[in-house]
Each structure stands twice: as structure tokens, then as C-alpha cells.
Design an enzyme around this catalytic site. Structure first.
Site, PDB file in Angstrom:
ATOM      1  N   ASP A 201       8.655  47.516 -28.347  1.00 44.43           N
ATOM      2  CA  ASP A 201       8.826  46.547 -29.427  1.00 44.43           C
ATOM      3  C   ASP A 201       9.020  45.169 -28.798  1.00 44.43           C
ATOM      4  OD1 ASP A 201       9.157  45.665 -32.011  1.00 44.43           O
ATOM      5  OD2 ASP A 201      11.327  45.982 -32.002  1.00 44.43           O
ATOM      6  N   GLU A 444      15.332  54.798 -25.109  1.00 45.51           N
ATOM      7  CA  GLU A 444      14.734  55.715 -26.085  1.00 45.51           C
ATOM      8  C   GLU A 444      13.601  56.540 -25.495  1.00 45.51           C
ATOM      9  OE1 GLU A 444      13.851  53.483 -29.663  1.00 45.51           O
ATOM     10  OE2 GLU A 444      15.987  53.167 -30.056  1.00 45.51           O
ATOM     11  N   TYR A 497      20.206  54.087 -36.587  1.00 47.29           N
ATOM     12  CA  TYR A 497      19.627  53.211 -37.619  1.00 47.29           C
ATOM     13  C   TYR A 497      19.673  53.829 -39.013  1.00 47.29           C
ATOM     14  CZ  TYR A 497      18.132  49.923 -34.033  1.00 47.29           C
ATOM     15  OH  TYR A 497      18.120  48.996 -33.028  1.00 47.29           O
ATOM     16  N   GLU A 533      22.803  50.647 -30.005  1.00 47.52           N
ATOM     17  CA  GLU A 533      22.043  49.810 -30.946  1.00 47.52           C
ATOM     18  C   GLU A 533      22.398  50.233 -32.356  1.00 47.52           C
ATOM     19  OE1 GLU A 533      17.764  49.734 -30.597  1.00 47.52           O
ATOM     20  OE2 GLU A 533      17.814  49.319 -28.447  1.00 47.52           O
TER      21      GLU A 533
END
Ligand SMILES: *[C@@H]1O[C@H](CO)[C@@H](O)[C@H](O)[C@H]1NC(C)=O
Ligand SMILES: *[C@@H]1O[C@H](CO)[C@@H](O)[C@H](O)[C@H]1NC(C)=O
Ligand SMILES: *[C@@H]1O[C@H](CO)[C@@H](O)[C@H](O)[C@H]1NC(C)=O
Ligand SMILES: *[C@@H]1O[C@H](CO)[C@@H](O)[C@H](O)[C@H]1NC(C)=O
Ligand SMILES: *[C@@H]1O[C@H](CO)[C@@H](O)[C@H](O)[C@H]1NC(C)=O
Ligand SMILES: *[C@@H]1O[C@H](CO)[C@@H](O)[C@H](O)[C@H]1NC(C)=O
Ligand SMILES: *[C@@H]1O[C@H](CO)[C@@H](O)[C@H](O)[C@H]1NC(C)=O
Length: 633
Positions: A201, A444, A497, A533
Site C-alpha cells: 500500500d 502482514e 481493522y 495498527e
């Protein structure tokens, strides 16, 4: 020169041994001079059909301006983020730079080293038409002694040519692919058309984005220094090891430790030893405990003798310990909670590359929100940036660019070799920094398959063999019952998330589901647990009540539910790293509106409403002084 474990590691992977040459930062001293080559260089991309004209026509044998049209390009910067030309922004292949420099005739009898602090990703370097070094991988310095190529020491310019290739392959760290249209495609494409597919990303910043310098040393010189520290009662224990090259008798090496005001507080001799500092000033983190002065640094001063040819190097260092005890992290034997921020690509705003003003600005933002730690996601940051972490007292999770290892097919042996190389270079560069408490081996990665286990065992074992004094982990986005590698790490970092990528917009699910998740991790692994995160994409100045995704109100609703859950899990949870400090650029995607918008600050470094929210949380968290002054409850 190498320790037993390092020799063993080199035996396993002979091509990485070069990384064990020193990477000491270029510093001036009585024996060393530094000349920066930063400035406006000549630049051109090689957009020939096979991307190979530069090599076929030997552009490195002439001034680049004689090979075709050049444009001015600042070094440092990212060439693909500063022009108005879409072909340069999207360019994939070899980009060429050159510049000229003169040397003082005083340098004739000295060893001259050329150092490039970072070039993304593959670089080949020529001096006066002769190849002097190559390097694979961005974000890490590489250097070579260039005396033999400096044919014109005093009466003519030297030409420095650098070719940099930003192509990512299935085996680079990070990985990527070049995709051509199918040969028999009935759909038309322009001639020689291809694209680069990224698995991260991020925008694929390319070019020479940090300093380029020349420095001198005497012919016999200090190549490397390693410092580890310990604390016994109030005494600081400093273990040092000095690696020299050339004719330097052991007995000539002297070592002194200076405190912050320059007083000598310890002395030693020989290439390795231990120095004790009674009543040592320890290195503490900022915004943690007002009784402790953050970022206290000593200087280790090494002399290779008394005469004029001796080499002198001064290395700043801090005395501190970092330990895991049960589910807790101890800094200098005191319990520590990470009030952290994730930062993506330092000073990346508009391709500035290394930029001192941006470094100061971003550290000011971190101080203002009350943070005490950060993560260098998903690349190593510049040494100038890391110096501030040491000096100001921020603990750092230091990460290699191993982002996008998304599938088992991406975990090849060749990738592992490049991954180990990236790890060893990062450790070689940052091993003496008190701020660095953790080596993050990946972001990740595909760790939820049994077949991933050998790969991660190898990279984690390898990292531990290079530096047993720091913690090791990776940023995990799997579940407590699906991840197959997390038992290997010293402390668990999880990216979460709920309410964003999953359960989008369902704020009421955050607290029950996140608390359940944290409990399960604690129960299953009984290790320190950190949220590495959590965050929500937010367009500044979009307001909605009740809140909806992408509004400033949603970011606050989202974050406050996470914070309440974190507070309810204190004891099991040992820190939080918000994702992220500032918005950042990514490749073009329909899930990203002009980049990733999860910052609590914009790319221009102005606060969203959430920045005030986090600031209040961090400044009041375990900080009674702040509460007395600010009457918070
Ligand atoms: C350099 O770029 C070209 C064009 O993308 C690519 O084919 C080649 O493999 C790259 N070489 C290296 C060493 O990265
Ligand atoms: C990673 O693996 C996936 C799945 O096999 C594959 O599609 C992709 O091309 C691989 N990426 C790289 C960079 O090799
Ligand atoms: C450095 O050491 C000297 C001598 O022990 C002492 O007087 C001075 O206060 C110390 N300075 C600092 C900043 O610790
Ligand atoms: C922070 O404060 C809480 C509540 O007073 C306490 O339980 C915890 O141990 C403190 N944590 C640290 C790291 O000081
Ligand atoms: C990778 O290396 C291991 C150990 O050297 C070997 O057993 C394995 O077959 C290799 N895998 C591939 C895909 O080459
Ligand atoms: C990694 O280290 C552990 C503990 O030292 C050892 O049991 C294991 O066999 C090692 N694994 C690999 C792949 O080297
Ligand atoms: C910590 O985790 C355990 C599970 O190991 C759970 O029972 C306990 O409630 C948790 N404590 C807190 C404060 O979250």
C-alpha cells in the site's frame, strides 16, 4: 573480524558477508573529512524499447548530457514524484544520474570512500567510467573505497554516474511483478507496453532519495564498532568491540566514554572490552515518566593511536536495557507502555526524500501528540531521522521492507536470501541505536499456513543470531487461532481493522469483538501484546453526524472505541501504535482517494480532529503531572 555466529551466518549465505563490512555513519573528526555531493544532478530515464540503451551505448563513459537530453534532478529526492511528466512518474526501468566533483589535494594520501545512503532499488555506480559498486535494495547505505578510480585528484573534475532501477521482481524485498499483455491478446495495447504490479500500500518512490557523500579515513582505519549495554544496580555496563582494517596494533586502540558535557567518565583499551560507568545516566523514552530525562546519550570515542595517522571516530550511544517479563515490556527494568504511532515513509511528502525540515516537523508532531514510540513502516528510515529518535528519546520498531509477502509463492528461497540480506544490512546500520528496541522482519506476511513456518523460523533465527540483544517480531494480520508463526516472536504485534476493512461502519461491534480478540491472544500465547495498527480512512473536513466512514467524526468514534477497549485490556496489552501519523501517497487504486487517508495529520502535516483526541489520550495516560496542570479526570 567476525564473531562465531556471524561467521556461521556468512557460511550459510556467502553473498551477504559483504554486509558485515562496517557501515559507520560518515562523521568528521581529527582524522576524517566529509564532502556532501548533494545538489542538482543531471538526469534522464532510459525509455528505450528494451530499457537497455544506457548499457548498450555506455552512457557511463561520457557526461550524461552528451548522451541525450537531461533534466536537472535534485539529490536527494524521488524522481518519480516531482515532475509534471506522467511518463517519469510511472517509469519502470533504469534511470540515470550524473554529477561532477573536485577533491581537495589534501585528500591525495587518504582513503576516499563514496557512500550513497539510499537508492531505490537496484543501483550501479561508476566513477570516471569505471564501475565501483552495485547494490540491491532501497533505504540502506552502501559504500566503496574509490581511490583507484580517482585518476584526477587535483587537476580535473571526477564524474560520478549512477543508474538506478526501480523494477521489483518476485524475489526482491519488497516483491513485485512486471506484467505484459498476453502475446495473443486481441485487445490493443501501445507498443512495448507493460506495467509494474506492487503488493504494498505504497507509492513506489524511486531514485537517490538520501545523501550522497565522500569521506576520508586514514589508510588504516576503524571499520566498525558494536556497543551493547547492561545495567547493574546504578552502574552502566558498556561492552564495545572495534573492528579495524590495516596495520593497527591492538595495544594502540584506546577507548573513552564522554558524557553529555564532554567529561571523560570511562576508559578502556584494545579492540574489545567492558567499561563500567558508576551512577550512569540511563537512556529513557520521552512522554513516559517526568522523573527521567529522555534520550541521554554518551559518546564512545575510539583512537587508533597517538600519531598523526591515527583514526578517530565518535559514536553516540545510550545505556539502557529492554526486556520481556511475562506479558510486560521493561525499559531499564521499569514497565513500559507504547504510546506509539505508525509512520509510513518518513518525509515522503512530494518526493523530498531526506529533508531536515520534515524530520523536525514530524518529530514535533509526535511530541505534540504525546507519543513515546514509533514504527518505521514499512521501510527503514534515514539515519538522520533515527538520530532524532536516539536524541529525543523515542523507542523504535525498526522494519525491513518485507511488505507484500502475501502468498506462499512469494516465500521462495531466493526471496529468503534477499530478506536475510536486508535484515543484516539494517542491523549493521542501526545496531548501536538505543532507540531501536525491535527488529520487525515483515509487515502482514503470509504466516497462517503451516508451509510458512520454515521460512519464518529461518528469518527470525537468522535475525536473532545477528543481534540477540533486541526483540524480534513481525506485524501480524492473522487470527490467534490461524497464525502459524507468531509463537516464534518475542512480543506479538497485531494489525486490527474491525469497523474498517471488516465490519465496515459497524462501530458497535468494535468493543466486544476487539476485547474478545485481545483476550484470546493473551490466553493463547502469554506474551506481551501490542496493537501495531488500527485506524480509519478520513477525508479532512468531511463532517457527518451520525458519523459515516471517511468523515472526521467516524475516525474519532472509531478510535475512541478502540481506546476504551485498550483500557479495558491493560495488563494484557502493552501498547498501541495508531495507524498512522500522516496521510501518505499510494499507487492509484479505487480504495485510495489520492493516497491512504488514515493519518491523524494530513500530508501537509495539519491536524484532523482525531489528532486532538489522541493527544489528550497520550498526554493524560499514566501522566499525573499533565492531569494536575490540565484538570483532566
Ligand atoms: C531493470 O529494469 C528492467 C525494465 O523494467 C527490467 O527488465 C530489469 O530486470 C531490471 N533489472 C534489474 C537488475 O532490476
Ligand atoms: C505472489 O504469489 C501470488 C500467488 O501465487 C502470485 O499471483 C504473485 O504474482 C506473486 N507475487 C510475486 C511478486 O511474485
Ligand atoms: C559529566 O561528568 C562530569 C564529571 O563527572 C559532571 O560534573 C557533569 O555534571 C556530567 N554532565 C552530565 C550532563 O551528566
Ligand atoms: C499506567 O497506569 C495504570 C493505572 O494507574 C497502571 O495500572 C499501569 O501499571 C500503568 N502502566 C505503566 C506502564 O506505568
Ligand atoms: C529451499 O531450500 C530448502 C533448504 O535448503 C530446500 O529443502 C527446498 O527444497 C528449497 N525450496 C525450493 C523451492 O527450492
Ligand atoms: C531456530 O532456532 C530454534 C531455537 O534455537 C531451533 O529449535 C530451530 O531448529 C531453528 N530453526 C531453523 C529453521 O533454523
Ligand atoms: C487478560 O487475558 C485473560 C486471558 O488470558 C483474561 O481472562 C483477562 O480477563 C484479561 N485481562 C484483562 C484486563 O483484559
Amino acid at each position: 573480524m567476525l564473531g562465531r555466529k556471524e561467521r556461521f551466518a556468512c557460511f550459510l549465505l556467502s553473498n551477504i558477508c559483504s554486509a558485515w563490512a562496517g557501515l559507520l555513519y560518515p562523521r568528521t573528526s581529527q582524522s576524517r573529512e566529509v564532502q556532501l555531493l548533494d545538489g542538482m544532478w543531471n538526469f534522464r530515464i532510459d525509455d528505450s524499447p528494451n530499457r537497455n540503451a544506457g548499457f548498450e551505448q555506455r552512457w557511463y563513459e561520457r557526461s550524461l548530457s552528451e548522451t541525450g537530453q537531461v533534466i536537472p534532478m535534485p539529490v536527494p529526492s524521488s524522481y518519480n514524484d516531482i515532475t509534471e511528466d506522467g511518463r517519469i512518474r510511472d517509469f519502470v526501468g533504469w534511470a540515470w544520474y550524473d554529477t561532477e566533483f573536485f577533491l581537495s589535494s589534501d585528500w591525495a594520501n587518504k582513503r576516499v570512500v563514496l557512500r550513497i545512503d539510499s537508492a531505490q532499488y537496484n543501483a550501479i555506480v561508476w566513477v570516471n567510467s569505471k564501475q565501483v559498486m552495485t547494490h540491491q535494495g532501497g533505504h540502506i547505505p552502501f559504500q566503496a573505497e574509490i581511490n583507484q578510480y580517482l585518476t584526477v585528484l587535483s587537476d580535473g573534475p571526477n564524474r560520478l554516474t549512477v543508474a538506478v532501477n526501480n523494477t521489483l521482481t518476485p524475489h526482491t524485498i519488497p516483491p513485485g511483478t512486471i506484467d505484459w499483455p498476453a502475446k495473443d491478446s486481441p485487445i490493443p495495447y501501445p507498443p512495448n507496453y507493460f506495467t509494474q504490479t506492487l503488493q504494498m500500500d505504497s507509492f513506489n518512490y524511486a531514485g537517490i532519495d538520501r545523501h550522497v557523500s565522500l569521506y576520508t579515513t586514514p589508510k588504516s582505519y576503524i571499520d566498525d564498532i558494536t556497543i551493547t549495554t547492561n545495567i547493574v544496580d546504578t552502574t552502566g555496563i558498556v561492552n564495545y568491540r572495534v573492528v579495524t582494517v590495516g596495520d593497527i596494533p591492538q595495544g594502540d586502540i584506546t577507548v573513552r566514554i564522554l558524557n553529555k558535557t564532554g567529561a571523560i567518565v570511562g576508559q578502556g583499551g584494545g579492540s574489545s572490552g567492558t567499561i563500567q560507568i558508576p551512577n550512569a545516566n540511563l537512556w529513557w523514552a520521552i512522554n513516559t515518566n517526568s522523573l527521567h530525562q529522555p534520550g541521554y546519550l554518551y559518546t564512545l570515542e575510539v583512537h587508533t593511536g597517538q600519531d598523526v595517522d591515527a583514526d578517530v571516530y565518535r559514536l553516540p550511544f545510550g545505556i539502557r536495557t529492554i526486556k520481556v517479563v511475562g506479558r510486560k515490556i521493561l525499559l531499564n527494568n521499569e514497565e513500559f507502555y507504547f504510546k506509539g504511532v505508525g509512520i509510513h515513509n518518513e518525509a515522503e511528502i512530494r518526493g523530498r526524500g531526506l529533508d531536515y525540515a520534515m524530520i523536525v516537523k514530524d518529530f514535533n508532531l509526535m511530541r505534540w501528540v504525546g507519543a513515546n514510540s514509533f514504527r518505521t513502516a514499512v521501510f527503514p528510515f534515514s539515519e538522520e531521522w533515527m538520530d532524532q529518535a536516539d536524541q529525543q528519546g523515542f523507542l523504535v520498531a525498526d522494519e525491513v521492507p518485507a511488505v507484500g509477502l502475501n502468498s506462499l509463492d512469494n516465500l521462495s528461497n531466493q526471496t529468503l536470501q534477499n530478506h536475510m540480506n536486508a535484515m543484516s544490512e539494517l542491523i549493521q546500520r542501526d545496531k548501536n541505536r538505543p532507540s531501536v528496541f525491535l527488529w520487525s522482519v515483515a509487515n502482514e506476511p503470509r504466516t497462517d499456513r503451516p508451509e510458512s513456518l520454515p521460512y519464518f523460523q529461518k528469518i527470525i533465527n537468522f535475525t536473532r543470531s545477528l543481534d540477540p540483544s533486541r526483540l524480534i517480531s513481525f506485524m501480524c494480520n492473522h487470527d490467534f487461532n490461524t497464525d502459524k508463526c507468531v509463537h516464534l516472536v518475542d512480543l506479538i504485534f497485531i494489525n486490527r481493522y474491525i469497523g474498517w476493512y471488516t465490519q465496515t461502519g459497524l462501530l458497535d461491534l468494535i468493543q466486544p469483538q476487539l476485547k474478545y480478540d485481545l483476550d484470546q491472544w493473551a490466553e493463547t500465547f502469554n506474551k506481551p501484546l501490542v496493537i501495531s495498527e488500527y485506524g480509519a480512512g478520513t477525508m479532512p473536513e468531511i463532517h457527518r453526524v451520525p458519523s459515516t466512514v471517511f468523515s472526521e467524526e467516524y475516525q474519532i468514534d472509531f478510535l475512541s472505541r478502540y481506546h476504551r477497549t485498550f483500557d479495558s485490556a491493560l495488563g494484557n496489552l502493552t501498547g498501541e501504535f495508531i495507524w498512522c501519523l500522516t496521510d501518505f501517497n499510494t499507487y492509484q487504486s479505487i480504495t485510495r482517494v489520492n493516497g491512504n487517508k488514515k493519518g491523524i495529520f494530513t500530508r501537509e502535516r495539519q491536524p484532523k480532529m482525531s489528532a486532538f483526541n489522541l493527544r489528550h489520550r497520550y498526554l493524560t495516560f499514566n501522566n499525573t503531572d499533565f492531569c494536575i496542570e490540565n484538570r483532566c479526570t
